[in-house]
Write a protein that holds these residues in place. Structure first.
Motif, PDB file in Angstrom:
ATOM      1  N   ARG A 161       0.835  -1.205   0.000  1.00  0.00           N
ATOM      2  CA  ARG A 161       0.000   0.000   0.000  1.00  0.00           C
ATOM      3  C   ARG A 161       0.873   1.259   0.000  1.00  0.00           C
ATOM      4  O   ARG A 161       0.545   2.261  -0.636  1.00  0.00           O
ATOM      5  CB  ARG A 161      -0.918  -0.015   1.221  1.00  0.00           C
ATOM      6  CG  ARG A 161      -1.987   1.079   1.182  1.00  0.00           C
ATOM      7  CD  ARG A 161      -2.914   0.977   2.378  1.00  0.00           C
ATOM      8  NE  ARG A 161      -3.659  -0.281   2.383  1.00  0.00           N
ATOM      9  CZ  ARG A 161      -3.647  -1.165   3.381  1.00  0.00           C
ATOM     10  NH1 ARG A 161      -2.913  -0.923   4.457  1.00  0.00           N
ATOM     11  NH2 ARG A 161      -4.354  -2.277   3.323  1.00  0.00           N
ATOM     12  N   VAL A 162       1.992   1.216   0.735  1.00  0.00           N
ATOM     13  CA  VAL A 162       2.887   2.377   0.771  1.00  0.00           C
ATOM     14  C   VAL A 162       3.636   2.533  -0.547  1.00  0.00           C
ATOM     15  O   VAL A 162       3.759   3.633  -1.089  1.00  0.00           O
ATOM     16  CB  VAL A 162       3.894   2.239   1.939  1.00  0.00           C
ATOM     17  CG1 VAL A 162       4.982   3.322   1.847  1.00  0.00           C
ATOM     18  CG2 VAL A 162       3.180   2.326   3.280  1.00  0.00           C
ATOM     19  N   LEU A 163       4.102   1.413  -1.107  1.00  0.00           N
ATOM     20  CA  LEU A 163       4.966   1.470  -2.288  1.00  0.00           C
ATOM     21  C   LEU A 163       4.201   1.679  -3.587  1.00  0.00           C
ATOM     22  O   LEU A 163       4.805   2.045  -4.600  1.00  0.00           O
ATOM     23  CB  LEU A 163       5.804   0.185  -2.384  1.00  0.00           C
ATOM     24  CG  LEU A 163       6.768  -0.070  -1.212  1.00  0.00           C
ATOM     25  CD1 LEU A 163       7.478  -1.401  -1.395  1.00  0.00           C
ATOM     26  CD2 LEU A 163       7.772   1.064  -1.076  1.00  0.00           C
ATOM     27  N   LYS A 164       2.885   1.453  -3.566  1.00  0.00           N
ATOM     28  CA  LYS A 164       2.132   1.573  -4.823  1.00  0.00           C
ATOM     29  C   LYS A 164       2.149   3.000  -5.358  1.00  0.00           C
ATOM     30  O   LYS A 164       1.976   3.216  -6.571  1.00  0.00           O
ATOM     31  CB  LYS A 164       0.695   1.097  -4.628  1.00  0.00           C
ATOM     32  CG  LYS A 164      -0.162   2.030  -3.785  1.00  0.00           C
ATOM     33  CD  LYS A 164      -1.592   1.515  -3.669  1.00  0.00           C
ATOM     34  CE  LYS A 164      -2.474   2.476  -2.860  1.00  0.00           C
ATOM     35  NZ  LYS A 164      -3.861   1.971  -2.733  1.00  0.00           N
ATOM     36  N   THR A 165       2.361   3.981  -4.476  1.00  0.00           N
ATOM     37  CA  THR A 165       2.398   5.379  -4.930  1.00  0.00           C
ATOM     38  C   THR A 165       3.635   5.668  -5.771  1.00  0.00           C
ATOM     39  O   THR A 165       3.715   6.717  -6.417  1.00  0.00           O
ATOM     40  CB  THR A 165       2.375   6.338  -3.725  1.00  0.00           C
ATOM     41  OG1 THR A 165       3.422   5.975  -2.823  1.00  0.00           O
ATOM     42  CG2 THR A 165       1.049   6.264  -2.996  1.00  0.00           C
ATOM     43  N   LEU A 166       4.604   4.755  -5.772  1.00  0.00           N
ATOM     44  CA  LEU A 166       5.807   4.962  -6.576  1.00  0.00           C
ATOM     45  C   LEU A 166       5.631   4.538  -8.028  1.00  0.00           C
ATOM     46  O   LEU A 166       6.528   4.766  -8.845  1.00  0.00           O
ATOM     47  CB  LEU A 166       6.988   4.196  -5.962  1.00  0.00           C
ATOM     48  CG  LEU A 166       7.617   4.825  -4.706  1.00  0.00           C
ATOM     49  CD1 LEU A 166       8.628   3.889  -4.083  1.00  0.00           C
ATOM     50  CD2 LEU A 166       8.265   6.168  -5.048  1.00  0.00           C
ATOM     51  N   LYS A 167       4.505   3.914  -8.346  1.00  0.00           N
ATOM     52  CA  LYS A 167       4.257   3.561  -9.750  1.00  0.00           C
ATOM     53  C   LYS A 167       4.237   4.838 -10.589  1.00  0.00           C
ATOM     54  O   LYS A 167       3.593   5.819 -10.233  1.00  0.00           O
ATOM     55  CB  LYS A 167       2.925   2.825  -9.893  1.00  0.00           C
ATOM     56  CG  LYS A 167       2.950   1.410  -9.336  1.00  0.00           C
ATOM     57  CD  LYS A 167       1.613   0.707  -9.553  1.00  0.00           C
ATOM     58  CE  LYS A 167       1.640  -0.709  -8.992  1.00  0.00           C
ATOM     59  NZ  LYS A 167       0.355  -1.420  -9.188  1.00  0.00           N
TER      60      LYS A 167
END
Length: 633
Positions: A540-546
């Motif tokens: 959930r945290v890392l998905k914003t890096l897409k």
């Protein structure tokens, strides 16, 4: 529970990032040419006049320069190289003193010693030993002695027997042992002088490490003058010692040398230069001879406790405010056993922690006390005393105390919810509850809510709700080192849900800024490595890096974060990352950081032979699962 969230005189606060300690000398490493000149020993004796150093001719200097250049170009192994090393260091023996005391010659000799085998090293040490005091107290010569001693881990290690077989003429290992013990004996005979002399003290510290079979800092791997101010302020506890086998005689000699501290303990507590040797000895003894370490610590505490009484408590508190003795007390606190640390707190520190936290010098020993806490029995009274002053300590510019307290809560596993609530109150984001989602930017930048968002609020006014649009519109502020440490500790708490929700609320560009920051990138490392963070929370945290992967790959620190994400990603996630990177393959290949990422991802294979790439990545994932199952068992 402590401070309320809205003290009128504390509103709109930006917390100072913490001041420098103001102590120029370093505990470890080598002296620079700017350090003060040798001073008389603390007991009043003047050191004898140093002998005039022999002159090194330009021809000799040119010869050694050419020899060193040839050694660097020679193959790493082979008889030719060994013969070259032997011949060059044979020439060094005849001019060792002249080389060691010449600035350029000293630098070359240090490099040459790195190539040395047992016999040539013994020859150089034997040549320098008659002039030990002259060399050890010389600003260039002491570097050579340090370099020679630092070869012992290599030459006393596993390859020593092979080296001995090649050098059948002399038993080099025994000779090297005798030379080091002889050097230690000379130092022991005039221990106070060598420890108190600006340059000589560096040799003593290196000698203590070699005798104990522990290098506290890999000096051979770093160049003088290369340390950043942040690195120079790194506490000793963060250094990673390197252990190596030493003869029993070395440990016996270490104990003899360490006993010398007791003869003049007042000098070693109060003299700035001598105190550094004592600190190194405590670190070594803590690892190798803990009984003697405990004895020396008790001697320090007993001596300081029996000085003139302090008007506001234990006489020990007076020395906590002194630049020199407080450094030694920091090291004592780090090596004390838990029962002794508990009694020291109860006898001397209890009731004085807030005063220590506010003091520009005493707050550092307090941080070391917090670093040393390992039991709930000690943490509970410490937390109860410090927690009401959390915001005040931050405002005074001593955030290191708060970070150390949070670190203690993480390590011991208690008071975690309480300290998080106090942090929210201190940064003015506890109430209204909508502000809590903004805690990560505040903690990272060490700014209160009003300062970070540029709000002006009337005294006594009800705090306004957090506006999501305001949070997304503002670019992430500069992440401080201490703010990053604070977030790393919080992410390792047993329930880091609030911090993860706040991270998840950041926009893609804000998370990208965090990942590209030298300090902030370690926050994402904590997200990836903390056992308290579930796989779902991590995604959930890392998905914003897409959509930000190329920018990450082309950043010095972001590329390291992307590598860590890649190493922990499943096959499906790897496909998404590779597909996004593949769209700008040429840009990555031309970038100094991006081309490393492209290689790690096997991007060329992904673009040209997708099926082979998937088989390769599937095999990697399978090996990782097998390894993880073994580690879990």
């Amino acid at each position: 529970m402590g401070l309320g969230p809205r003290s009128p005189h504390k509103a709109g606060r930006r917390f100072p990032a913490g001041g420098k300690r103001g102590r120029g000398a370093k505990v470890l490493g080598r002296p620079s040419g700017r350090e003060r000149q040798p001073c008389p020993p603390p007991d009043g004796r003047s050191p004898p006049a140093l002998d005039a150093h022999p002159h090194l001719s330009p021809e000799a200097l040119g010869y050694f320069r050419r020899a060193l250049s040839a050694l660097k170009e020679a193959p790493e192994a082979g008889e030719e190289r060994e013969l070259m090393v032997h011949n060059v260091l044979k020439e060094v023996e005849a001019q060792a003193l002249a080389l060691a005391t010449n600035r350029t010659g000293s630098e070359m000799l240090q490099e040459l010693l790195g190539y040395s085998t047992l016999k040539p090293l013994c020859g150089v040490l034997a040549a320098l030993r008659p002039s030990l005091r002259s060399v050890a107290c010389h600003r260039c010569g002491v570097h050579v002695l340090q370099s020679a001693l630092q070869q012992l881990p290599r030459l006393l290690g596993s390859c020593a027997e092979e080296e001995a077989e090649k050098e059948e003429e002399v038993p080099p290992l025994e000779t090297l042992e005798e030379l080091v013990l002889g050097l230690a004996s000379e130092v022991c005979d005039d221990f106070l002088f060598y420890c108190g002399e600006t340059h000589g003290s560096f040799m003593v510290r290196t000698l203590l490490q070699v005798l104990g079979g522990t290098l506290l800092e890999p000096e051979r791997a770093r160049h003088r003058g290369s340390r950043s101010p942040e690195a120079q302020r790194t506490p000793a506890r963060e250094c990673k010692p390197t252990d190596f086998e030493v003869p029993e005689s070395f440990l016996n000699c270490l104990q003899d040398l360490s006993s010398c501290f007791l003869k003049d303990i007042a000098v070693f507590i109060t003299d700035k230069i001598s105190s550094f040797c004592f600190q190194v000895a405590l670190q070594i003894l803590h690892r190798k001879v803990p009984q003697l370490c405990a004895h020396l610590c008790n001697a320090v505490i007993d001596y300081l406790s029996n000085r003139n009484s302090s008007a506001d408590g234990s006489p020990l508190l007076l020395f906590l405010r002194d630049q020199t003795s407080s450094r030694l007390l920091e090291q004592v606190l780090l090596v004390l056993e838990p029962p002794r640390l508990q009694s020291l707190f109860e006898d001397h520190f209890q009731g004085q922690l807030q005063t220590m936290a506010a003091h520009p010098i005493a707050n550092f020993p307090l941080q070391r006390l917090l670093d040393a806490v390992t039991t709930p029995e000690l943490l509970s009274p410490v937390f109860e005393e410090l927690s009401p002053a959390l915001e005040a300590v931050l405002a005074q510019g001593h955030p290191g105390v708060v970070i150390a307290l949070v670190g203690a809560c993480r390590r011991v596993g208690t008071h975690q919810a309480q300290v998080l609530q106090l942090l929210l109150e201190a940064f003015h984001c506890a109430e209204p509850s909508s502000r809590q989602v903004a805690c990560v930017p505040l903690f990272a930048t060490l700014m209160a809510y009003e300062v970070y968002y540029g709000l002006v609020e009337e005294e006594g006014a009800v705090p306004a709700d957090h506006q999501v649009e305001m949070g997304t519109a503002r670019a992430l502020g500069e992440v401080t080192v201490l703010g990053s440490l604070l977030l790393q500790h919080l992410l390792h708490f047993s329930t880091p849900g609030l911090i993860l929700r706040s991270l998840g609320a950041l926009t893609g560009p804000q998370v990208l800024t965090l990942a590209q920051s030298p300090a902030g990138s370690h926050v994402l490392d904590a997200v990836l490595t903390s056992p308290s963070v579930t796989r779902k929370q991590r995604r959930r945290v890392l998905k914003t890096l897409k959509g930000q992967y190329v920018a990450l790959a082309c950043s010095r620190h972001g590329s390291r974060v992307l590598d860590a994400i890649w190493n922990g990603a499943a096959l499906g996630a790897r496909k998404e990352i590779a597909a996004e990177l593949g769209e700008r393959n040429q840009e990555l290949i031309k970038d100094p950081f991006g081309h490393h990422v492209a290689r790690n991802v096997a991007l060329t294979t992904f673009l040209k032979r997708r099926e082979a790439w998937e088989q390769q990545q599937g095999a990697v994932a399978k090996r990782r699962r097998v390894l993880n199952s073994i580690l879990e068992d």
